[in-house]
Motif scaffolding. Structure first.
Motif, PDB file in Angstrom:
ATOM      1  N   GLY A   1     -33.366  -2.824  21.891  1.00 15.50           N
ATOM      2  CA  GLY A   1     -34.124  -1.965  22.781  1.00 15.50           C
ATOM      3  C   GLY A   1     -34.368  -0.581  22.242  1.00 15.50           C
ATOM      4  N   VAL A   2     -33.993  -0.336  20.977  1.00 14.98           N
ATOM      5  CA  VAL A   2     -34.221   0.969  20.352  1.00 14.98           C
ATOM      6  C   VAL A   2     -35.091   0.765  19.119  1.00 14.98           C
ATOM      7  N   ASP A   3     -36.153   1.556  18.996  1.00 15.53           N
ATOM      8  CA  ASP A   3     -37.055   1.408  17.856  1.00 15.53           C
ATOM      9  C   ASP A   3     -36.336   1.790  16.567  1.00 15.53           C
ATOM     10  N   PRO A   4     -36.373   0.929  15.542  1.00  9.50           N
ATOM     11  CA  PRO A   4     -35.618   1.217  14.312  1.00  9.50           C
ATOM     12  C   PRO A   4     -36.147   2.385  13.523  1.00  9.50           C
ATOM     13  N   LEU A   5     -37.411   2.755  13.670  1.00 11.27           N
ATOM     14  CA  LEU A   5     -37.971   3.866  12.923  1.00 11.27           C
ATOM     15  C   LEU A   5     -37.756   5.200  13.622  1.00 11.27           C
ATOM     16  N   THR A   6     -37.841   5.197  14.949  1.00  9.74           N
ATOM     17  CA  THR A   6     -37.774   6.469  15.675  1.00  9.74           C
ATOM     18  C   THR A   6     -36.507   6.650  16.462  1.00  9.74           C
ATOM     19  N   GLY A   7     -35.799   5.564  16.766  1.00  7.46           N
ATOM     20  CA  GLY A   7     -34.611   5.678  17.584  1.00  7.46           C
ATOM     21  C   GLY A   7     -34.919   5.824  19.058  1.00  7.46           C
ATOM     22  N   GLU A   8     -36.183   5.630  19.447  1.00  4.74           N
ATOM     23  CA  GLU A   8     -36.557   5.784  20.848  1.00  4.74           C
ATOM     24  C   GLU A   8     -36.301   4.508  21.646  1.00  4.74           C
TER      25      GLU A   8
ATOM     26  N   GLY B   1     -34.782  25.520  14.517  1.00  3.69           N
ATOM     27  CA  GLY B   1     -35.953  24.982  13.847  1.00  3.69           C
ATOM     28  C   GLY B   1     -35.721  24.625  12.392  1.00  3.69           C
ATOM     29  N   VAL B   2     -34.456  24.524  11.961  1.00  2.00           N
ATOM     30  CA  VAL B   2     -34.141  24.266  10.553  1.00  2.00           C
ATOM     31  C   VAL B   2     -33.291  23.006  10.391  1.00  2.00           C
ATOM     32  N   TYR B   3     -32.263  22.865  11.214  1.00  2.00           N
ATOM     33  CA  TYR B   3     -31.305  21.781  11.046  1.00  2.00           C
ATOM     34  C   TYR B   3     -31.368  20.796  12.208  1.00  2.00           C
ATOM     35  N   ILE B   4     -31.155  19.525  11.876  1.00  2.00           N
ATOM     36  CA  ILE B   4     -31.084  18.455  12.862  1.00  2.00           C
ATOM     37  C   ILE B   4     -29.624  18.073  13.040  1.00  2.00           C
ATOM     38  N   LEU B   5     -29.182  18.000  14.298  1.00  2.00           N
ATOM     39  CA  LEU B   5     -27.835  17.533  14.596  1.00  2.00           C
ATOM     40  C   LEU B   5     -27.920  16.075  15.030  1.00  2.00           C
ATOM     41  N   SER B   6     -27.102  15.242  14.411  1.00  2.00           N
ATOM     42  CA  SER B   6     -27.130  13.815  14.697  1.00  2.00           C
ATOM     43  C   SER B   6     -25.728  13.316  14.981  1.00  2.00           C
TER      44      SER B   6
ATOM     45  N   ASN C   1     -38.675  26.179  11.267  1.00  2.00           N
ATOM     46  CA  ASN C   1     -39.113  26.736  12.538  1.00  2.00           C
ATOM     47  C   ASN C   1     -40.154  25.873  13.249  1.00  2.00           C
ATOM     48  N   ARG C   2     -40.390  24.657  12.743  1.00  2.00           N
ATOM     49  CA  ARG C   2     -41.260  23.741  13.468  1.00  2.00           C
ATOM     50  C   ARG C   2     -40.401  22.913  14.411  1.00  2.00           C
ATOM     51  N   LYS C   3     -40.753  22.910  15.665  1.00  5.29           N
ATOM     52  CA  LYS C   3     -40.000  22.182  16.668  1.00  5.29           C
ATOM     53  C   LYS C   3     -40.341  20.692  16.583  1.00  5.29           C
ATOM     54  N   LEU C   4     -39.316  19.873  16.425  1.00  5.59           N
ATOM     55  CA  LEU C   4     -39.500  18.437  16.370  1.00  5.59           C
ATOM     56  C   LEU C   4     -38.975  17.789  17.646  1.00  5.59           C
ATOM     57  N   THR C   5     -39.620  16.713  18.048  1.00 10.12           N
ATOM     58  CA  THR C   5     -39.124  15.937  19.179  1.00 10.12           C
ATOM     59  C   THR C   5     -37.975  15.052  18.714  1.00 10.12           C
ATOM     60  N   ILE C   6     -37.237  14.509  19.679  1.00 11.00           N
ATOM     61  CA  ILE C   6     -36.153  13.587  19.343  1.00 11.00           C
ATOM     62  C   ILE C   6     -36.692  12.416  18.540  1.00 11.00           C
ATOM     63  N   ALA C   7     -37.877  11.924  18.915  1.00 19.93           N
ATOM     64  CA  ALA C   7     -38.476  10.794  18.204  1.00 19.93           C
ATOM     65  C   ALA C   7     -38.767  11.163  16.756  1.00 19.93           C
ATOM     66  N   GLU C   8     -39.315  12.349  16.524  1.00 17.46           N
ATOM     67  CA  GLU C   8     -39.633  12.773  15.161  1.00 17.46           C
ATOM     68  C   GLU C   8     -38.364  12.949  14.330  1.00 17.46           C
ATOM     69  N   MET C   9     -37.328  13.502  14.940  1.00 20.64           N
ATOM     70  CA  MET C   9     -36.067  13.677  14.220  1.00 20.64           C
ATOM     71  C   MET C   9     -35.459  12.334  13.837  1.00 20.64           C
ATOM     72  N   ASN C  10     -35.464  11.376  14.751  1.00 17.28           N
ATOM     73  CA  ASN C  10     -34.925  10.053  14.437  1.00 17.28           C
ATOM     74  C   ASN C  10     -35.763   9.340  13.389  1.00 17.28           C
ATOM     75  N   SER C  11     -37.065   9.558  13.424  1.00 18.35           N
ATOM     76  CA  SER C  11     -37.928   8.963  12.401  1.00 18.35           C
ATOM     77  C   SER C  11     -37.567   9.504  11.028  1.00 18.35           C
ATOM     78  N   LEU C  12     -37.274  10.792  10.948  1.00 16.43           N
ATOM     79  CA  LEU C  12     -36.875  11.390   9.677  1.00 16.43           C
ATOM     80  C   LEU C  12     -35.549  10.806   9.194  1.00 16.43           C
ATOM     81  N   LEU C  13     -34.593  10.621  10.117  1.00 19.44           N
ATOM     82  CA  LEU C  13     -33.303  10.042   9.731  1.00 19.44           C
ATOM     83  C   LEU C  13     -33.462   8.627   9.204  1.00 19.44           C
TER      84      LEU C  13
END
Length: 658
Positions: A421-428, A477-482, A611-623
């Motif tokens: 139930g979670v998208d493997p690319l985005t984590g959504e 706007g620099v680091y992603i916490l996971s 300093n670019r704001k990413l959504t949770i989906a974009e951050m998970n896609s990057l991971l």
């Protein structure tokens, strides 16, 4: 003009000593190598005053028979080679028969030995005066003991060039360290001024071998090292290579052995440096302990008085083998959560300094290494200098290639790694009817990615969580916490995206077989006859990268086609650099290096900015992209892209459990 005279044996030996015996460390090297050649399994080294006052080495080898003791002190006397065929396939560390004669001519040396099977031991002495020796009975177990006192006592000019006691012992200790790394089946004991420095027992398994490595090089090296063991085309390479983030400011933690002989070879250093080129921080040096095994007849060890250098019969094959295998090991590193790296016994921190290492607390998974004999003939050169010219006219085309690569990589099947139930690319969290891609080929339609997402992740077993976990927030706007199954992961989003874009550009660029473009006005380059011959003999090197270079005269070549990505570069200088590299190393990757510099620059400018704001989906896609991208642990400049704090690390920060 003076008449020609025959040198006396003593003077001839002292001249030879100038090549063989530079300092106490040279004496220890020669004597220990003799002991290893004699089949010793235990070596005891006792040093006084840095080796200048006294050097005593005892072994349990097969010893020297009585009748050979006096002969052993003579020049060019050895039991290791007899014919030219023996010299062309040397398998011993020593073979010239000059060591004992040279050492005895500049010191007071005593040699006591009992050969295997003999009833008595015998002793021979030499004190740098006359070369005649006397043999007398002694008491000694099987093996040999050599004692060297008052080094350079009869050559005061040489003694003045010696450094302080500490410096001389450091050089001597390094010699013992190298030999201990070359022979794990031999025990070594080293003491200085009656104080024990090393007590290394013989080892035969991987665990104890790594413990010896930790003792000699520091446990941080083992914690940050990858193992390698590959074989192809009659060559075998095994050992340990340090992670790119575990680097040095100097090339002082680099050990390379050829058939058990430690060497400092330019060809080897060049191949290793190129393998780390894309992932090493500027100005840093990689760390490694590597062993190359090959047919002794294909390597010439008789090219240097101290035997530190060798010459390979097929240097290009060796270079490409080393480069391709090490490059692949580094590229195949994948993060794997839930397992900590193997630790060796606690010991004081070594002097090994490292860059920040995000992987130091994580285990690493590499794909199995094959034994393919294929080589990359144009992936081998020295560092290219200067900044690559930015080809603005080709930027759009490369971005299109990158977009194609993005779409291609999206097809990787990673569904089994993630909770249902979670998208493997985005984590959504996905609606039940949209688990696949929709008709337009874009990402699936996602539903509420807030509280519902967090609840779903919490409900799943930790083992279902991907290696880099799921994003929970963005900091400044620099680091992603996971949140991962191990603890907290912090990602530098610009550095990570820069590596992803760069790798996709390279894959797309090389997948198209390096498209080239004919020049409206061909470029004529004046070269020497030797350089023109190199161009003519290495057409495949240029063609592999989209160049068409023809010889038009005895001392001239014509460039008719160039790769699109380098169309606006300084073509003449580039061709000259390639030819120069071919002349020095027998192969080149100057062309690839220039193209990679350009693509790295484009990737840096095209990556997501701070300093670019990413959504949770974009951050998970990057991971998710990081988990399937080669060398994703470092950006294009060699800086780390992520780090991890385990739950135990976090507990220590807040004194939990105390």
């Amino acid at each position: 003009m003076a008449r020609i005279n025959l040198l006396s044996p003593r003077l001839a030996n002292q001249i030879a000593a100038g090549e063989v015996v530079e300092r106490p460390a040279s004496v220890v090297k020669e004597l220990l190598e003799n002991s290893l050649d004699a089949g010793a399994t235990q070596l005891d080294v006792d040093i006084e005053q840095g080796g200048v006052r006294r050097i005593k080495i005892r072994d349990n080898g097969h010893g020297i028979v009585k009748d050979d003791l006096s002969l052993a002190m003579s020049r060019h006397a050895t039991s290791k080679i007899v014919t030219l065929d023996d010299l062309e396939a040397v398998q011993t560390l020593g073979f010239r028969g000059e060591a004992l004669a040279s050492i005895s001519s500049v010191s007071r040396m005593h040699l006591t030995s009992k050969a295997v099977g003999e009833d008595e031991a015998w002793r021979v002495e030499a004190e740098g005066k006359e070369m005649t020796t006397a043999v007398r009975p002694a008491s000694h177990p099987e093996g040999a003991t050599i004692e060297v006192r008052d080094l350079f006592f009869n050559t005061p000019a040489r003694r003045k060039f010696l450094r302080t006691e500490k410096t001389e012992f450091n050089h001597l200790q390094e010699v013992v360290k190298r030999l201990a790394l070359s022979r794990y089946d031999v025990g070594f004991r080293l003491s200085h001024n009656s104080k024990q420095v090393y007590d290394l027992r013989p080892v035969t398994d991987q665990l104890h071998a790594e413990h010896r490595l930790g003792t000699l090089l520091g446990k941080k090296f083992i914690e940050n090292a990858l193992t390698i063991d590959v074989e192809a085309a009659g060559l075998r390479l095994w050992g340990w290579i340090g992670l790119p983030t575990f680097s040095r400011s100097q090339a002082d933690l680099q050990y390379f052995f050829v058939n058990g002989r430690v060497v400092r070879d330019k060809l080897v250093a060049h191949a290793v440096r190129q393998a780390y080129r894309d992932v090493l921080y500027n100005g840093r040096h990689p760390t490694f302990v590597l062993y190359l095994e090959l047919d002794p007849s294909t390597v010439d060890v008789n090219v240097h008085p101290t035997k530190h250098e060798v010459r390979f019969r097929d240097g290009r094959l060796v270079h490409d083998f080393l480069f391709s295998r090490i490059h692949k090991v580094i590229a195949d590193v994948r993060p794997e959560s839930g397992e900590m790296p193997t630790q060796i016994a606690e010991e004081p921190e070594s002097e090994v300094a490292s860059m920040p290492t995000q992987q130091s607390r994580m285990a690493f998974q590499r794909e199995p290494q094959g034994a393919s004999s294929s080589s990359l003939p144009w992936r081998s050169s020295s560092d290219s200098s200067g900044e690559a010219a930015v080809v603005r006219g080709q930027l759009d085309g490369l971005r299109q290639l990158n977009d194609n690569a993005n779409r291609a990589i999206s097809g990787i099947d990673t569904n089994n790694m993630f909770p249902q139930g979670v998208d493997p690319l985005t984590g959504e969290v996905l609606a039940p009817d949209v688990m696949g891609f929709n008709g337009s080929g874009s990402y699936p339609v996602a539903v509420d990615s807030g509280e519902r997402f967090n609840n779903l992740v919490a409900e799943n077993n930790e083992h279902d969580m991907p290696p880099l976990g799921y994003a929970v927030a963005q900091i400044h706007g620099v680091y992603i916490l996971s949140e991962s199954s191990v603890g907290l992961i912090v990602v530098d989003m610009h550095a990570a995206h820069e590596r992803i874009v760069y790798e996709r550009m390279k894959n797309a660029f090389y997948a198209k077989s390096v498209p080239s473009q004919p020049l409206l006005v061909p470029i004529n380059v004046s070269v020497s006859q030797t350089e023109a011959d190199l161009v003519e003999d290495n057409q495949t090197v240029f063609e592999a990268f989209g160049f068409k270079v023809e010889r038009t005269g005895v001392e001239s070549v014509m460039v008719r086609e160039v790769p699109i990505i380098l169309i606006d570069g300084d073509i003449e200088s580039l061709v000259r650099d390639v030819v120069s590299d071919l002349a020095v190393n027998g192969s080149t990757d100057v062309l690839e290096a220039r193209a990679n510099e350009l693509m790295a620059s484009m990737a840096c400018h095209g990556a997501v900015r701070a300093n670019r704001k990413l959504t949770i989906a974009e951050m998970n896609s990057l991971l998710r992209d990081m988990e399937v991208t080669e060398r994703s642990g470092q950006c294009n400049h060699g800086r780390p892209t992520w780090t991890q704090l385990s739950m135990s690390d976090l507990d220590k920060l807040f004194l939990r459990g105390r």
